[in-house]
Enzyme design. Structure first.
Site, PDB file in Angstrom:
ATOM      1  N   ASP A  28       4.957  13.871  -7.220  1.00 36.83           N
ATOM      2  CA  ASP A  28       5.027  12.416  -6.632  1.00 36.83           C
ATOM      3  C   ASP A  28       3.876  12.021  -6.498  1.00 36.83           C
ATOM      4  OD1 ASP A  28       6.074  10.074  -5.491  1.00 36.83           O
ATOM      5  OD2 ASP A  28       5.586  11.120  -3.349  1.00 36.83           O
ATOM      6  N   ASP A 236       7.207  14.528  -0.974  1.00 36.28           N
ATOM      7  CA  ASP A 236       7.037  14.459   0.484  1.00 36.28           C
ATOM      8  C   ASP A 236       7.850  13.512   1.222  1.00 36.28           C
ATOM      9  OD1 ASP A 236       5.327  12.284  -0.278  1.00 36.28           O
ATOM     10  OD2 ASP A 236       4.401  12.442   1.659  1.00 36.28           O
ATOM     11  N   ASP A 240      12.056  11.319  -2.207  1.00 30.56           N
ATOM     12  CA  ASP A 240      12.017  12.232  -2.980  1.00 30.56           C
ATOM     13  C   ASP A 240      12.717  13.280  -2.952  1.00 30.56           C
ATOM     14  OD1 ASP A 240       9.371  11.395  -3.998  1.00 30.56           O
ATOM     15  OD2 ASP A 240       8.254  12.296  -2.257  1.00 30.56           O
TER      16      ASP A 240
END
Length: 507
Positions: A28, A236, A240
């Site tokens: 990400d 995080d 996600d």
């Protein structure tokens, strides 16, 4: 144990085994590859475009007020910028978050939309006057947000986030290991390409304009895109979590949200991206140890059992006496355990991490701003406040600091003896300040009174010495040892002896 020593929380043997087989890993962007603390870097308002109308502060007023109902990092960046400019934000009368696009709200009786180009197109709002600046910011790798007030674009806010220092090195190491790396983001492709180029991602390995709900779907597509493709996901944030659950191995950043940490198979407790490489190294080494142990266990049994059963006795007259069989059986177990223990000598860290650790060892100890204790920076708890890193000896000191950081930020100029006095004491004279019933009263005294501290006295020769200090205060007796005022978990030691006998504590 070895994982915990290196800041890795591995949730079970399956997770440890799985990560050794991954050949694809998806990162990400926000908060994982970047620091996760975006800031407003540029504002282009209606007044900048036409010379009249809404100026920068007006745009910030509406954007900041709208974001008051949002928990998104970009929203917090806008609010922080408005606060720094002392702009009074307005309360919301309504709030509608459009996933992956932006926000709809009403402020001062005006319809306000804040978000990306898709949101404006969906609401038939033209951005042609701002198109040039919009694309210019995107080419610079700046996340660009459009602000519409009463169905007209009134400005563009550019927000940028600093790349993590360890990100390029981590990705290079993964590529050296033959692991294919991807970046996934909700940013438009132009912005994503600009940021991706800094990390050597080509267009084929950038998944841009991905809605929060579609991250898991993209992971699933990667898993189905080829045979034997094992996909890992590093993230995080709350959005996600589904992707972390979908991936073959989910890896969460320890500084991220509780939902992501709970969902992931492996947690990087220190937030250092290089620990992704460390986790893979440790997993592969552990797997090799398992194979080696199985080999030796089978060899011992394949050879030893026929001998013990007397298979060769009829041909050679040789058989394995019971006492030797017992010795060989014990040797088999000892060799397997010994081979496993050698894993404690293995260093899974990357070469860069090892060099940094050596540098830390050569550095002086750091000071806990709460208790004044000198501590090894490698073993300390770190917390960043206003772009400065503070170190703590325990979670208690960290919690104290977070309650009122401003109180401790100038600890370099504070007398360690006066740090963090127990709140249970109703009256104490600390230099020129008196704490009485929770109120601070300044006393007009020129001389500082030293804190009263107990002493240790020898039971035979009356020799005295000061009590050992811990966390800025004298330790006290609990049972047969001295402990820190913050508890034995923070610090404990045996009572010093004199003439071979424990000393007495006197006031």
């Amino acid at each position: 144990g070895k994982g915990a020593e290196n800041g890795l929380l591995i949730k079970g043997g399956d997770s440890l085994e799985s990560i050794s087989t991954i050949n694809t890993i998806v990162f990400d962007k926000t908060g994982t590859l970047t620091v996760g603390k975006p800031k407003v870097s540029v504002i282009y308002s209606e007044k900048s475009l036409t010379g009249s109308g809404y100026d920068d502060n007006d745009v910030l007023l509406y954007a900041g007020s709208a974001e008051m109902g949002s928990e998104h990092p970009l929203g917090r960046a806008i609010i922080e910028e408005a606060n720094q400019r002392t702009i009074g934000l307005e309360p919301l009368t309504e709030f509608d978050a459009v996933p992956g696009k932006g926000i709809k709200t009403n402020i001062k009786g005006k319809s306000v939309l804040i978000g990306n180009e898709k949101l404006m197109i969906d609401n038939k709002i033209s951005i042609k006057d701002y198109k040039t600046k919009f694309q210019e910011f995107q080419q610079q790798g700046i996340t660009t947000i459009l602000i519409s007030i009463d169905n007209n674009i009134r400005g563009v806010i550019g927000i940028s986030d600093k790349m993590k220092d360890q990100a390029p090195y981590t990705l290079d190491k993964l590529r050296e290991m033959g692991i294919e790396s991807y970046m996934i983001t909700g940013d438009n492709m132009q912005t994503a390409l600009n940021i991706g180029s800094q990390l050597k991602f080509d267009k084929a390995h950038i998944l841009a304009e991905v809605l929060p709900n579609d991250k898991a779907l993209n992971i699933q597509k990667l898993q189905q895109s080829g045979e034997n493709r094992i996909v890992g996901m590093v993230g995080d944030g709350i959005n996600d979590a589904p992707a972390l659950a979908q991936a073959d191995v989910g890896i969460a950043i320890g500084t991220g949200t509780d939902v992501a940490i709970e969902t992931a198979d492996i947690v990087l407790m220190r937030g250092d991206l290089r620990n992704v490489v460390s986790a893979i190294n440790l997993s592969k080494k552990t797997y090799k140890k398992m194979i080696t142990n199985l080999f030796w266990a089978f060899i011992y049994n394949i050879i030893g059992l026929p001998l013990a059963a007397g298979v060769l006795y009829g041909f050679t007259g040789v058989f394995l006496p019971p006492f030797l069989a017992a010795i060989f059986m014990a040797t088999s177990s000892v060799s397997v355990v010994t081979n496993s223990l050698f894993l404690k000598r293995y260093e899974p860290k990357t070469p860069q991490q090892v060099e940094e650790e050596k540098l830390l060892i050569s550095q002086e100890k750091v000071v806990d701003p709460v208790c004044g204790m000198e501590i090894d920076p490698r073993k300390a708890i770190e917390y960043e406040y206003k772009e400065k890193t503070f170190h703590f000896c325990s979670a208690n000191c960290e919690a104290h600091f977070k309650l009122d950081p401003e109180k401790f930020k100038n600890y370099d100029n504070t007398d360690p003896k006066l740090m963090q006095v127990k709140p249970s004491q109703e009256k104490e004279t600390l230099g020129q300040t008196k704490i009485e019933k929770g109120k601070m009263e300044v006393q007009k005294k020129e001389n500082k009174e030293e804190l009263k501290m107990g002493k240790l006295k020898c039971v035979e020769c009356d020799t005295t010495q000061d009590l050992p200090m811990h966390c800025g205060q004298a330790m006290h007796k609990e049972g047969d040892q001295l402990v820190c005022w913050m508890g034995a978990s923070c610090g404990a030691q045996p009572i010093p002896e004199h003439h071979g006998k424990p000393m007495d504590i006197i006031e």
